[in-house]
Design an enzyme around this catalytic site. Structure first.
Site, PDB file in Angstrom:
ATOM      1  N   ARG A   1      66.195  24.891  10.417  1.00 54.56           N
ATOM      2  CA  ARG A   1      67.285  25.277  11.327  1.00 54.56           C
ATOM      3  C   ARG A   1      66.854  25.263  12.795  1.00 54.56           C
ATOM      4  NH1 ARG A   1      71.292  29.541   8.926  1.00 54.56           N
ATOM      5  NH2 ARG A   1      72.622  28.480  10.423  1.00 54.56           N
TER       6      ARG A   1
ATOM      7  N   LYS B   1      83.763  35.951   9.860  1.00 55.08           N
ATOM      8  CA  LYS B   1      82.462  36.329  10.457  1.00 55.08           C
ATOM      9  C   LYS B   1      82.002  35.282  11.468  1.00 55.08           C
ATOM     10  CE  LYS B   1      78.611  35.171   8.054  1.00 55.08           C
ATOM     11  NZ  LYS B   1      77.620  34.348   8.762  1.00 55.08           N
ATOM     12  N   ASN B   2      82.092  34.002  11.053  1.00 55.17           N
ATOM     13  CA  ASN B   2      81.526  32.966  11.912  1.00 55.17           C
ATOM     14  C   ASN B   2      82.372  32.680  13.153  1.00 55.17           C
ATOM     15  OD1 ASN B   2      79.395  32.852  10.201  1.00 55.17           O
ATOM     16  ND2 ASN B   2      79.916  30.880   9.269  1.00 55.17           N
TER      17      ASN B   2
ATOM     18  N   ARG C   1      76.172  40.414   4.101  1.00 53.26           N
ATOM     19  CA  ARG C   1      76.197  39.860   5.468  1.00 53.26           C
ATOM     20  C   ARG C   1      77.536  39.184   5.739  1.00 53.26           C
ATOM     21  NH1 ARG C   1      70.608  37.394   7.230  1.00 53.26           N
ATOM     22  NH2 ARG C   1      71.874  37.355   9.091  1.00 53.26           N
TER      23      ARG C   1
ATOM     24  N   ASP D   1      79.009  25.377   3.701  1.00 57.02           N
ATOM     25  CA  ASP D   1      79.098  26.782   3.255  1.00 57.02           C
ATOM     26  C   ASP D   1      79.875  26.927   1.949  1.00 57.02           C
ATOM     27  OD1 ASP D   1      77.668  27.693   5.411  1.00 57.02           O
ATOM     28  OD2 ASP D   1      79.435  28.073   6.644  1.00 57.02           O
TER      29      ASP D   1
ATOM     30  N   CYS E   1      65.242  29.588   8.055  1.00 60.53           N
ATOM     31  CA  CYS E   1      65.909  30.475   7.113  1.00 60.53           C
ATOM     32  C   CYS E   1      65.624  29.950   5.722  1.00 60.53           C
ATOM     33  CB  CYS E   1      67.392  30.578   7.412  1.00 60.53           C
ATOM     34  SG  CYS E   1      68.336  29.194   6.838  1.00 60.53           S
TER      35      CYS E   1
HETATM   36  N1  EPU Z   1      70.904  21.286  14.119  1.00 65.48           N
HETATM   37  C1  EPU Z   1      69.963  20.630  14.833  1.00 65.48           C
HETATM   38  N2  EPU Z   1      69.630  21.121  16.054  1.00 65.48           N
HETATM   39  C2  EPU Z   1      70.216  22.224  16.579  1.00 65.48           C
HETATM   40  C3  EPU Z   1      71.191  22.894  15.835  1.00 65.48           C
HETATM   41  C4  EPU Z   1      71.517  22.396  14.588  1.00 65.48           C
HETATM   42  O1  EPU Z   1      69.393  19.624  14.396  1.00 65.48           O
HETATM   43  O2  EPU Z   1      69.885  22.605  17.698  1.00 65.48           O
HETATM   44  C5  EPU Z   1      71.285  20.772  12.795  1.00 65.48           C
HETATM   45  C6  EPU Z   1      71.062  21.785  11.660  1.00 65.48           C
HETATM   46  O3  EPU Z   1      69.737  21.763  11.198  1.00 65.48           O
HETATM   47  C7  EPU Z   1      72.066  21.318  10.634  1.00 65.48           C
HETATM   48  C8  EPU Z   1      73.216  20.816  11.489  1.00 65.48           C
HETATM   49  O4  EPU Z   1      72.685  20.576  12.790  1.00 65.48           O
HETATM   50  O5  EPU Z   1      71.552  20.211   9.927  1.00 65.48           O
HETATM   51  C9  EPU Z   1      74.381  21.757  11.599  1.00 65.48           C
HETATM   52  O6  EPU Z   1      73.914  23.071  11.926  1.00 65.48           O
HETATM   53  P1  EPU Z   1      74.751  24.002  12.882  1.00 65.48           P
HETATM   54  O7  EPU Z   1      74.058  24.120  14.180  1.00 65.48           O
HETATM   55  O8  EPU Z   1      76.163  23.573  12.898  1.00 65.48           O
HETATM   56  O9  EPU Z   1      74.645  25.417  12.171  1.00 65.48           O
HETATM   57  P2  EPU Z   1      74.797  26.780  12.917  1.00 65.48           P
HETATM   58  O10 EPU Z   1      75.729  26.609  14.037  1.00 65.48           O
HETATM   59  O11 EPU Z   1      73.458  27.377  13.166  1.00 65.48           O
HETATM   60  C10 EPU Z   1      76.911  27.611  11.624  1.00 65.48           C
HETATM   61  C11 EPU Z   1      77.244  28.722  10.668  1.00 65.48           C
HETATM   62  C12 EPU Z   1      76.584  28.448   9.317  1.00 65.48           C
HETATM   63  C13 EPU Z   1      77.081  27.109   8.797  1.00 65.48           C
HETATM   64  C14 EPU Z   1      76.790  25.999   9.826  1.00 65.48           C
HETATM   65  C15 EPU Z   1      77.348  24.644   9.423  1.00 65.48           C
HETATM   66  C16 EPU Z   1      77.509  30.658  12.064  1.00 65.48           C
HETATM   67  C17 EPU Z   1      77.018  31.989  12.472  1.00 65.48           C
HETATM   68  N3  EPU Z   1      76.770  29.986  11.196  1.00 65.48           N
HETATM   69  O12 EPU Z   1      75.506  27.637  11.767  1.00 65.48           O
HETATM   70  O13 EPU Z   1      77.047  29.479   8.465  1.00 65.48           O
HETATM   71  O14 EPU Z   1      76.449  26.812   7.579  1.00 65.48           O
HETATM   72  O15 EPU Z   1      77.366  26.360  11.101  1.00 65.48           O
HETATM   73  O16 EPU Z   1      78.714  24.703   9.303  1.00 65.48           O
HETATM   74  O17 EPU Z   1      78.573  30.230  12.492  1.00 65.48           O
HETATM   75  C18 EPU Z   1      76.902  31.006   6.700  1.00 65.48           C
HETATM   76  O18 EPU Z   1      77.930  31.543   7.147  1.00 65.48           O
HETATM   77  O19 EPU Z   1      76.428  31.285   5.576  1.00 65.48           O
HETATM   78  C19 EPU Z   1      76.212  30.014   7.509  1.00 65.48           C
HETATM   79  C20 EPU Z   1      74.942  29.670   7.312  1.00 65.48           C
END
Ligand code: EPU
Length: 427
Positions: free
Chosen positions: A126, A25-26, A406, A314, A121
């Site tokens: 986030r 998915k991701n 999801r 995750d 969330c």
């Molecule tokens: N963060 C920031 N600023 C930003 C973006 C992120 O401070 O602008 C912080 C977040 O708060 C967190 C860290 O950086 O502490 C990492 O977050 P990341 O941005 O990597 O998360 P994401 O890209 O929004 C994806 C996956 C998540 C997974 C995370 C971490 C997808 C669609 N989602 O989210 O997957 O937990 O990377 O590996 O790819 C799930 O599948 O259940 C899920 C939540």
């Protein structure tokens, strides 16, 4: 998005047989969004099309002007006939935060985008500051009005950008910025870029349709902008988190389970950790064989969640669930999402002994868990509750299962094929 479907699981049945892991998915979500970077036809294979999040991304792309045909696990995004739209409205973004990943491609293709600001969330705030700072550095003007991000650019231009955040690199911020940079003028260098297999899959797809992206020897991501991208056909990687979930389901309540999974290298280090605590895993070329034992025989552990190749956040809820049955004390430090412990109060209802101190979970093993009614409050906490229910004595009813749908394709059917006593019930 709520529904009245629940999962009824009778625990202590020994899983056996084989299971096939779905596409990731991701990886699929950003790759689907990347189709906005080209007007040509894109065919994507191994897409888990039954997942709610994938359906949401399909309807978002359709609203933005793409025509999409779904056939089993293949989606065909047709050559564009009309101009793209540029607005991702609240009703979609509120259903799926990952919708933010269309921002970079829209800016690159049509130089403007209006995206409803994603809310928090259930496991934290986030933020999206890194996405926005990165895009600003490339030459985007960003304003906030009435809950929307209004973004526009005259010309995106390559720059050196640091995307390292307080908690390490960000997957979707890296994806957003690198997609925008694909069609920018000149070279972009991203310091602190994510290296997760899902981001690498996006890069492979983009390179396949004509982008010029590579990691340099310092691990920075180098993107040389090109005029346009072509179409093409691409097969998305398998889902490493689903694969790990079945490792834990099997380790906690299995007899012998074969897990067919094409990308074992993506979880090799994690599997080594599993083996080090006593889980019986045989690693073959494209499959794993897990022989379950009484979880009381596994060894205690300490882990810290970290960006790839560290222990993934995750997978934390599932490992924490296993820890509830390991004698003595396990420690889990959640360093990515410090409050990602929604599963803990539910596991405590099932008899687990867990203490949370800020971002640290201290888990004192108990001899058994008891089936009861619990509720999933996010995708991975839902998977953790399935693992707990499979091991527990008696019946567990998992509520709010739409969270699980999801990200876990046909999970009930897959568990039934492994002889688990599980079914869906509608109230
Ligand atoms: N963060 C920031 N600023 C930003 C973006 C992120 O401070 O602008 C912080 C977040 O708060 C967190 C860290 O950086 O502490 C990492 O977050 P990341 O941005 O990597 O998360 P994401 O890209 O929004 C994806 C996956 C998540 C997974 C995370 C971490 C997808 C669609 N989602 O989210 O997957 O937990 O990377 O590996 O790819 C799930 O599948 O259940 C899920 C939540």
């Amino acid at each position: 998005m709520s529904n009245d479907k629940k999962f009824l699981i009778k625990g202590e049945k020994k899983l056996s047989g084989e299971v096939f892991i779905s596409g990731s998915k991701n990886a699929a979500l950003p790759i689907m969004a990347a189709s906005l970077l080209t007007k040509e036809k894109v065919v994507l294979k191994n897409i888990p099309t039954l997942l709610t999040d994938i359906k949401i991304m399909i309807s978002l792309l359709e609203k933005l002007g793409k025509e999409i045909i779904v056939n089993k696990n293949t989606i065909t995004i047709q050559q564009e006939k009309n101009k793209l739209n540029y607005i991702a409205t609240y009703d979609i973004v509120q259903k799926m935060r990952a919708s933010i990943v269309v921002l970079g491609p829209l800016l690159a293709r049509i130089k403007k985008a209006v995206i409803s600001y994603p809310g928090g969330c259930s496991f934290g705030l986030r933020p999206i500051n890194l996405h926005l700072e990165g895009l600003k550095k490339l030459g985007t003007e960003i304003e906030f009005t009435h809950g929307d991000i209004q973004a526009k650019t005259k010309q995106l231009t390559g720059k050196k950008i640091n995307l390292m955040g307080e908690f390490g690199s960000s997957v979707l911020a890296t994806d957003n910025v690198l997609m925008a940079a694909c069609l920018a003028k000149g070279r972009t260098e991203i310091v602190g870029a994510a290296k997760e297999p899902e981001t690498q899959d996006l890069i492979n797809f983009l390179n396949h349709i004509g982008a010029k992206i590579h990691y340099n020897e310092s691990g920075n991501l180098i993107i040389d902008g090109v005029e346009s991208l072509s179409g093409g056909q691409y097969t998305v990687i398998d889902d490493r988190i689903e694969a790990f979930s079945f490792v834990i389901f099997s380790a906690i309540s299995g007899k012998e389970v074969k897990i067919n999974f094409q990308n074992i290298d993506h979880i090799e280090d994690i599997l080594k950790h599993c083996i080090s605590i006593g889980i019986d895993i045989k690693i073959l070329k494209n499959s794993l064989i897990v022989k379950g034992k009484n979880p009381n025989s596994y060894k205690t552990f300490k882990i810290v969640t970290q960006p790839y190749p560290g222990f993934p956040t995750d997978m934390q809820p599932l490992y924490l669930t296993l820890a509830t049955l390991i004698p003595e004390t396990c420690f889990i430090h959640e360093k990515i999402y410090p409050s990602r412990f929604n599963h803990v109060p539910e596991l405590i209802r099932m008899g687990a002994d867990i203490t949370i101190e800020n971002d640290l979970a201290i888990i004192q093993g108990v001899p058994k868990l008891d089936g009861t009614s619990v509720a999933a409050s996010d995708l991975r906490s839902g998977a953790a509750l399935i693992a707990a229910a499979l091991a527990a004595e008696g019946e567990t009813v998992i509520n709010e299962t739409y969270h699980i749908e999801r990200g876990y394709e046909s999970v009930i059917k897959k568990l039934q094929s492994l002889h688990a006593d599980v079914k869906e019930i509608i109230d």
